[in-house]
Design an enzyme around this catalytic site. Structure first.
Site, PDB file in Angstrom:
ATOM      1  N   CYS A  67      -6.635   4.728   5.831  1.00  0.00           N
ATOM      2  CA  CYS A  67      -7.290   5.837   6.514  1.00  0.00           C
ATOM      3  C   CYS A  67      -6.219   6.814   6.987  1.00  0.00           C
ATOM      4  O   CYS A  67      -5.143   6.410   7.407  1.00  0.00           O
ATOM      5  CB  CYS A  67      -8.127   5.422   7.719  1.00  0.00           C
ATOM      6  SG  CYS A  67      -9.505   4.360   7.319  1.00  0.00           S
ATOM      7  N   ARG A 111      -4.101   7.520   1.478  1.00  0.00           N
ATOM      8  CA  ARG A 111      -4.300   6.436   2.444  1.00  0.00           C
ATOM      9  C   ARG A 111      -5.713   5.854   2.385  1.00  0.00           C
ATOM     10  O   ARG A 111      -6.003   4.843   3.028  1.00  0.00           O
ATOM     11  CB  ARG A 111      -4.040   6.943   3.857  1.00  0.00           C
ATOM     12  CG  ARG A 111      -2.652   7.487   4.059  1.00  0.00           C
ATOM     13  CD  ARG A 111      -2.508   8.096   5.425  1.00  0.00           C
ATOM     14  NE  ARG A 111      -2.477   7.087   6.466  1.00  0.00           N
ATOM     15  CZ  ARG A 111      -1.377   6.509   6.908  1.00  0.00           C
ATOM     16  NH1 ARG A 111      -0.220   6.852   6.418  1.00  0.00           N
ATOM     17  NH2 ARG A 111      -1.433   5.602   7.859  1.00  0.00           N
ATOM     18  N   ASN A 134      -7.896   5.366  12.835  1.00  0.00           N
ATOM     19  CA  ASN A 134      -7.241   4.547  11.805  1.00  0.00           C
ATOM     20  C   ASN A 134      -6.883   3.227  12.481  1.00  0.00           C
ATOM     21  O   ASN A 134      -6.191   3.234  13.498  1.00  0.00           O
ATOM     22  CB  ASN A 134      -5.993   5.283  11.304  1.00  0.00           C
ATOM     23  CG  ASN A 134      -5.075   4.415  10.455  1.00  0.00           C
ATOM     24  OD1 ASN A 134      -3.874   4.594  10.462  1.00  0.00           O
ATOM     25  ND2 ASN A 134      -5.623   3.457   9.736  1.00  0.00           N
ATOM     26  N   GLY A 135      -7.372   2.131  11.917  1.00  0.00           N
ATOM     27  CA  GLY A 135      -7.112   0.824  12.529  1.00  0.00           C
ATOM     28  C   GLY A 135      -8.387  -0.003  12.515  1.00  0.00           C
ATOM     29  O   GLY A 135      -9.355   0.349  11.822  1.00  0.00           O
ATOM     30  N   LYS A 161       1.949  -3.380 -11.550  1.00  0.00           N
ATOM     31  CA  LYS A 161       1.845  -1.941 -11.852  1.00  0.00           C
ATOM     32  C   LYS A 161       0.727  -1.708 -12.856  1.00  0.00           C
ATOM     33  O   LYS A 161      -0.099  -0.830 -12.681  1.00  0.00           O
ATOM     34  CB  LYS A 161       3.193  -1.470 -12.403  1.00  0.00           C
ATOM     35  CG  LYS A 161       3.699  -0.141 -12.039  1.00  0.00           C
ATOM     36  CD  LYS A 161       4.077   0.148 -10.612  1.00  0.00           C
ATOM     37  CE  LYS A 161       3.595  -0.720  -9.550  1.00  0.00           C
ATOM     38  NZ  LYS A 161       3.973  -0.572  -8.227  1.00  0.00           N
ATOM     39  N   GLU A 198      -2.821  -2.381 -11.331  1.00  0.00           N
ATOM     40  CA  GLU A 198      -3.302  -1.492 -10.276  1.00  0.00           C
ATOM     41  C   GLU A 198      -3.668  -0.103 -10.783  1.00  0.00           C
ATOM     42  O   GLU A 198      -4.589   0.507 -10.256  1.00  0.00           O
ATOM     43  CB  GLU A 198      -2.387  -1.439  -9.040  1.00  0.00           C
ATOM     44  CG  GLU A 198      -1.004  -0.925  -9.206  1.00  0.00           C
ATOM     45  CD  GLU A 198      -0.148  -1.038  -7.929  1.00  0.00           C
ATOM     46  OE1 GLU A 198      -0.690  -1.153  -6.825  1.00  0.00           O
ATOM     47  OE2 GLU A 198       1.086  -0.998  -8.065  1.00  0.00           O
ATOM     48  N   HIS A 247       2.549 -24.810 -19.266  1.00  0.00           N
ATOM     49  CA  HIS A 247       1.898 -25.770 -18.372  1.00  0.00           C
ATOM     50  C   HIS A 247       0.462 -25.345 -18.059  1.00  0.00           C
ATOM     51  O   HIS A 247      -0.054 -25.641 -16.988  1.00  0.00           O
ATOM     52  CB  HIS A 247       2.721 -25.928 -17.091  1.00  0.00           C
ATOM     53  CG  HIS A 247       4.070 -26.522 -17.347  1.00  0.00           C
ATOM     54  ND1 HIS A 247       4.243 -27.845 -17.688  1.00  0.00           N
ATOM     55  CD2 HIS A 247       5.297 -25.963 -17.384  1.00  0.00           C
ATOM     56  CE1 HIS A 247       5.531 -28.081 -17.895  1.00  0.00           C
ATOM     57  NE2 HIS A 247       6.196 -26.947 -17.721  1.00  0.00           N
ATOM     58  N   LYS A 278      -2.507   3.466  -0.147  1.00  0.00           N
ATOM     59  CA  LYS A 278      -1.063   3.333  -0.185  1.00  0.00           C
ATOM     60  C   LYS A 278      -0.498   2.662   1.056  1.00  0.00           C
ATOM     61  O   LYS A 278       0.394   1.843   0.988  1.00  0.00           O
ATOM     62  CB  LYS A 278      -0.421   4.708  -0.345  1.00  0.00           C
ATOM     63  CG  LYS A 278       1.082   4.607  -0.467  1.00  0.00           C
ATOM     64  CD  LYS A 278       1.647   5.725  -1.264  1.00  0.00           C
ATOM     65  CE  LYS A 278       3.078   5.474  -1.638  1.00  0.00           C
ATOM     66  NZ  LYS A 278       3.262   4.417  -2.638  1.00  0.00           N
TER      67      LYS A 278
END
Ligand code: G6P
Length: 610
Positions: free
Chosen positions: A2, A27, A100-101, A488, A491, A507, A605
């Protein structure tokens, strides 16, 4: 996670808020909103999806508000919707809040307010803050904030508007980042520098548990107890142009292509290449600390965790220091063993310097009495301020959600720290150090040579468009590069990709290999090349098609095996160069699949919530 923004000044602020939100969009980007304080009351505008959607709504409204707040959301409580988008208001619509939080006790607080007749319109934890500020309003907003904030458990960076004081912007912070910016006759708040760099070079990181009231004339900051606080200013050194795409189709490609310069800047800052020595004053260890060092714990999340694994390999190989690389979200809850070993050091690595789990891991190590060091890309970020010592990576602003140039800068800085430690601990002579630095000095040019061949990668990605499963295999440092390469790719392109230590494949995972599987072998470390080649033979025998990044074998593993090599590279430089190939592979594969490369689905991010 956020992003929040705010403005108070003597001009309309819709444009400022929207541009700021665009810069903070990495964000979180599932919905966005703004609130304006006008003499006739608060006005809210919201949209689901990207800031571009919000722009179409806001541009219809008049630009006559001189104070405003904005938010771009990464959903935690409640799905992306207009109701759940910020800003949130109290019942009387006199208070608007962006947050934000996470408020951990919001359920309880909500129930208490509901019992008193307060009606909620969203599923978010943030609405509880707005409703509490309305319900307990007393005298003015700073007084009310001092009363309400102690009721909240969790983390918050808040921007608040109060219709009773339309020219004032209020803010507060606990465990989530928030900067105050000072312009000419105007003041701003933002979650990070990227949103402010076009408007000011002077920012004040807010301190924990402080409240501020901002007007065009300045700011008044106090603690929750009402004690006045004087915040320390910080100068932004980033170039405003660095936060723009500059002709590239995506930030990710721009940031990949900036890597030769990032490597050069890092080398020049931490080493004197002409004289072949490390710049002692830039290093985090004094000679005494280096010699006494008993062990190092490094912790981080995501790509930065892979840099930690590289750091471990380099500190152990070069400096002989026992090192543990920890996933920060695990480390923070892991049991604490008796007594912190003497002369042990904890190192937190983070591009943003704000990742909640990395910060929590740092605090835990500090509480155990360990010496703490932060490696951050953002000056003045939370981990940089909380650690005892800080070393900065010099990657410049990284905007694409998938980290690229920050990783290379982190790994190179680990190499330089490891060389310095090795030298100070007597494991490396002056001449050997000089030779190692000379090898590293060739990195920027080698990186540029790989970038110059990027159409080879693009053409491979085009040919392999139909591939669904990709395995990256390697040993030791090549295994770490495999982990970063697989991360990479998944995503940004959403392809299924996994990394395996090459020797582990048989294995179990080898059962998944068939003609549709691409196996990428990373082979840069001379001592284990043959082993990795042998593993590639095994998967080829079971139908997989192959790509080899690194040193090619004398006889090709398979006739149709694609090989991307790096001429002139050494064991030191090759892992970084192989990573550049992997980043390009991820980028061009995502491009083939039409993905939203800079803002992949579900990601953000800066992960400032747990
Ligand atoms: C997110 C980002 C990654 C990053 C990780 C850690 O997951 O998408 O690119 O590596 O957070 O972030 P940090 O800022 O602490 O390096």
């Amino acid at each position: 996670m956020c992003g929040i923004i705010g403005f108070t000044g003597r001009r309309g602020c819709a444009g400022f808020l929207l541009e700021g939100l665009e810069r903070l969009e990495y964000r979180g980007y599932d919905s966005a909103g703004v609130a304006f304080a006008r003499p006739q009351g608060l006005v809210l505008e919201k949209a689901v999806g990207r800031i571009a959607n919000l722009r179409t709504v806001v541009e219809k409204s008049r630009e006559d508000a001189f104070a405003g707040i904005g938010h771009t959301r990464w959903a935690t409580h409640g799905c992306p919707s207009i109701e759940n988008a910020h800003p949130h208001c109290d019942a009387a619509r006199t208070v608007a809040v962006v947050h934000n939080g996470i408020i951990e006790n919001y359920g309880l607080l909500k129930e208490q307010l509901q019992r008193q007749g307060v009606r909620f319109v969203s599923e978010t934890d943030t609405e509880v803050i707005a409703q509490l500020l309305g319900f307990y309003y007393d005298t003015d907003m700073p007084t009310t904030l001092r009363r309400v904030l102690p009721m909240l458990e969790g983390s918050y960076a808040l921007g608040v508007l109060d219709a009773r004081a339309p020219g004032t912007l209020y803010c507060a912070r606990r465990r989530s980042p928030l900067l105050i910016g000072q312009g000419e006759g105007e003041m701003y708040i933002a979650s990070d520098v990227a949103a402010l760099v076009e408007h000011t070079r002077t920012v004040y990181p807010m301190e924990e548990d402080t409240i501020a009231a901002l007007t065009p004339q300045g700011m008044q900051v106090c603690t929750l107890e009402g004690r006045a606080v004087c915040l320390a200013p910080m100068h932004i050194t980033w170039d405003a142009a660095a936060a723009r795409k500059g002709g590239y189709a995506h930030f990710m490609l721009k940031e990949i292509c900036e890597q030769p310069q990032v490597l050069q800047d890092t080398l020049e800052h931490y080493a004197d290449l002409a004289r072949g020595c490390i710049r002692r004053e830039a290093m985090p260890f004094t000679p005494e600390q280096a010699r006494a060092l008993s062990e190092v714990t490094i912790a981080a999340c995501g790509t930065a965790y892979h840099a930690c694994m590289m750091g471990k390999a380099l500190l152990e190989k070069l400096a002989g220091v026992r090192t543990t690389a920890e996933i920060a979200s695990e480390y923070r809850y892991a049991p604490v063993c008796d007594g912190a070993p003497e002369n042990a050091v904890f190192l937190a690595v983070s591009q943003s310097g704000e990742t909640a789990d990395t910060l929590a891991a740092l605090r835990k190590a500090k509480a155990q009495g360990m010496r703490t060091i932060a490696m951050s890309n953002v000056i003045g970020a939370s981990i940089a301020r909380e650690a005892g010592t800080v070393v900065y990576t010099l990657a410049g602003p990284e905007i694409a959600v998938a980290s690229t140039k920050a990783y290379l800068a982190q790994v190179l800085l680990f190499e330089l720290i490891a060389l310095d430690l090795a030298h100070l601990r007597g494991r490396l002579t002056d001449a050997q150090l000089k030779e190692a630095l000379a090898e590293l000095g060739r990195l920027p040019e080698q990186a540029a040579a790989i970038l110059a061949r990027r159409e080879v990668v693009e053409s491979f990605a085009r040919r392999n468009r139909a591939c669904h499963d990709v395995f990256f295999i390697g040993r030791l440092m090549d295994y770490t590069t495999s982990l970063e390469a697989a991360l990479k790719l998944k995503e940004v392109s959403y392809l299924h990709s996994e990394a395996y230590a090459a020797g582990e494949l048989k294995h179990g995972t080898i059962a998944l290999i068939d003609e549709e599987t691409l196996v990428v072998g990373i082979a840069t470390q001379p001592e284990i090349l043959e082993k990795t080649y042998a593993n590639l033979q095994e998967v080829h025998a079971r139908g997989a098609y192959l790509l080899l990044i690194g040193t090619p074998p004398r006889t090709l593993v398979a006739p149709d095996c694609e090989v991307w090599s790096m001429e002139g590279a050494s064991w030191r430089t090759a892992p970084l160069l192989a990573t550049i190939y992997a980043q390009l592979l991820a980028y061009y594969t995502a491009l083939q699949h039409g993905c939203d490369i800079d803002k992949p689905r579900n990601l953000a991010k800066s992960v400032t919530v747990e």
